[in-house]
Write a protein that holds these residues in place. Structure first.
Motif, short mmCIF file in Angstrom:
data_model
loop_
_atom_site.label_atom_id
_atom_site.label_comp_id
_atom_site.label_asym_id
_atom_site.label_seq_id
_atom_site.Cartn_x
_atom_site.Cartn_y
_atom_site.Cartn_z
N LEU A 111 0.82 -1.21 0.00
CA LEU A 111 0.00 0.00 0.00
C LEU A 111 0.86 1.26 0.00
O LEU A 111 0.56 2.23 -0.71
N ALA A 112 1.92 1.25 0.80
CA ALA A 112 2.77 2.43 0.91
C ALA A 112 3.43 2.78 -0.42
O ALA A 112 3.70 3.95 -0.71
N ARG A 113 3.68 1.78 -1.24
CA ARG A 113 4.30 2.02 -2.54
C ARG A 113 3.29 2.42 -3.60
O ARG A 113 3.66 3.01 -4.62
N GLU A 114 2.01 2.10 -3.37
CA GLU A 114 0.99 2.41 -4.36
C GLU A 114 0.31 3.75 -4.11
O GLU A 114 -0.10 4.42 -5.06
N PHE A 115 0.20 4.16 -2.85
CA PHE A 115 -0.42 5.45 -2.54
C PHE A 115 0.46 6.59 -3.04
O PHE A 115 1.69 6.54 -2.96
N THR A 116 -0.18 7.65 -3.54
CA THR A 116 0.56 8.86 -3.89
C THR A 116 0.89 9.63 -2.62
O THR A 116 0.34 9.35 -1.54
N LEU A 117 1.77 10.62 -2.73
CA LEU A 117 2.09 11.45 -1.57
C LEU A 117 0.84 12.15 -1.06
O LEU A 117 0.62 12.25 0.15
N GLU A 118 0.01 12.63 -1.98
CA GLU A 118 -1.23 13.29 -1.57
C GLU A 118 -2.13 12.33 -0.80
O GLU A 118 -2.73 12.70 0.22
N ASP A 119 -2.23 11.08 -1.28
CA ASP A 119 -3.01 10.07 -0.57
C ASP A 119 -2.50 9.91 0.86
O ASP A 119 -3.28 9.87 1.82
N LYS A 120 -1.19 9.79 1.00
CA LYS A 120 -0.58 9.54 2.31
C LYS A 120 -0.84 10.71 3.26
O LYS A 120 -1.15 10.49 4.44
N VAL A 121 -0.70 11.92 2.76
CA VAL A 121 -0.97 13.09 3.60
C VAL A 121 -2.44 13.12 4.01
O VAL A 121 -2.77 13.32 5.19
N ASN A 122 -3.33 12.89 3.07
CA ASN A 122 -4.77 12.93 3.37
C ASN A 122 -5.18 11.84 4.35
O ASN A 122 -5.96 12.08 5.28
N ILE A 123 -4.67 10.63 4.15
CA ILE A 123 -5.00 9.52 5.05
C ILE A 123 -4.48 9.81 6.46
O ILE A 123 -5.16 9.57 7.46
#
Length: 229
Positions: A111-123
């Motif tokens: 998951l960490a490799r598939e999420f974008t940086l924006e996804d990670k910040v938002n999550i």
């Protein structure tokens, strides 16, 4: 005062642990990276409209996370950590650790490799804004023992209230089983006979502290941490 606490204090691990002038290169690099992540989070949290959108978008992206961590960040299994109320910069850092292999877990690394940086910040911001649900059984005797250790060792980074300082992990209300496993993995990181590579956790400060903790100390700490509101 227990022998464990006296040992840790005598080695200078309980004072200035987070920002000691003698911190090694790994500590310094870690702090610099945390500052970068804090700035990413603050750029969103500092704007009410951006923060609101981040929470909404984060909620839309946590469908995979909710299978283990719960839709609101309250874990469905005792060995899985709560994410509700967690410091967002800390959560963002964990994505990086899983993505580059410093933390090991097949699902999380994927998951960490598939999420974008924006996804990670938002999550990260979404989970940070959820309330912790406390429904664990606490051993009051062990919790009292754990409180003494926590106040002598842990509060310097994780805060007197267990809610973390400057991007360090929130511990308050965390799952007992998860805390026990995590602390043992830090402790055993340098012992290849006791812990295979895929289950170790690497952090210079945590390794220095946990190497002096017994199994009984760790269980006491986990009970106290779970009891903190």
């Amino acid at each position: 005062m227990t022998k464990t606490i006296r040992t840790i204090i005598s080695m200078g691990l309980a004072t200035g642990l987070c920002f000691s002038a003698s911190a090694n290169a790994q500590d310094e690099a870690h702090l610099q990276e945390r500052e970068r992540l804090l700035s990413l989070i603050e750029a969103v949290n500092g704007d009410p409209d951006k923060r609101k959108r981040a929470i909404q978008k984060g909620h839309q992206r946590v469908s995979f996370c909710s299978n283990c961590h719960g839709d609101d960040g309250n874990s469905k299994r005792p060995e899985i950590p709560n994410l509700a109320g967690q410091n967002p910069a800390y959560l963002l850092e964990q994505f990086d650790l899983f993505a580059d292999g410093r933390r090991k877990d097949f699902v999380m690394q994927t998951l960490a490799r598939e999420f974008t940086l924006e996804d990670k910040v938002n999550i990260s911001i979404y989970f940070a804004n959820q309330e912790v649900v406390r429904d664990q059984e606490i051993d009051p005797f062990k919790a009292r023992q754990g409180k003494e250790i926590f106040e002598s060792v842990c509060q310097y980074c994780h805060g007197k209230d267990g809610k973390g300082e400057a991007g360090y992990a929130r511990l308050a209300g965390q799952q007992k089983d998860f805390m026990i496993n995590a602390l043992k993995r830090y402790r055993e990181n340098t012992d290849t006979e006791r812990a295979p590579d895929e289950v170790r956790r690497t952090d210079a400060r945590m390794e220095r502290v946990t190497q002096h903790l017994t199994d009984q100390d760790i269980e006491a700490l986990a009970n106290y941490i779970a009891s903190i509101e």
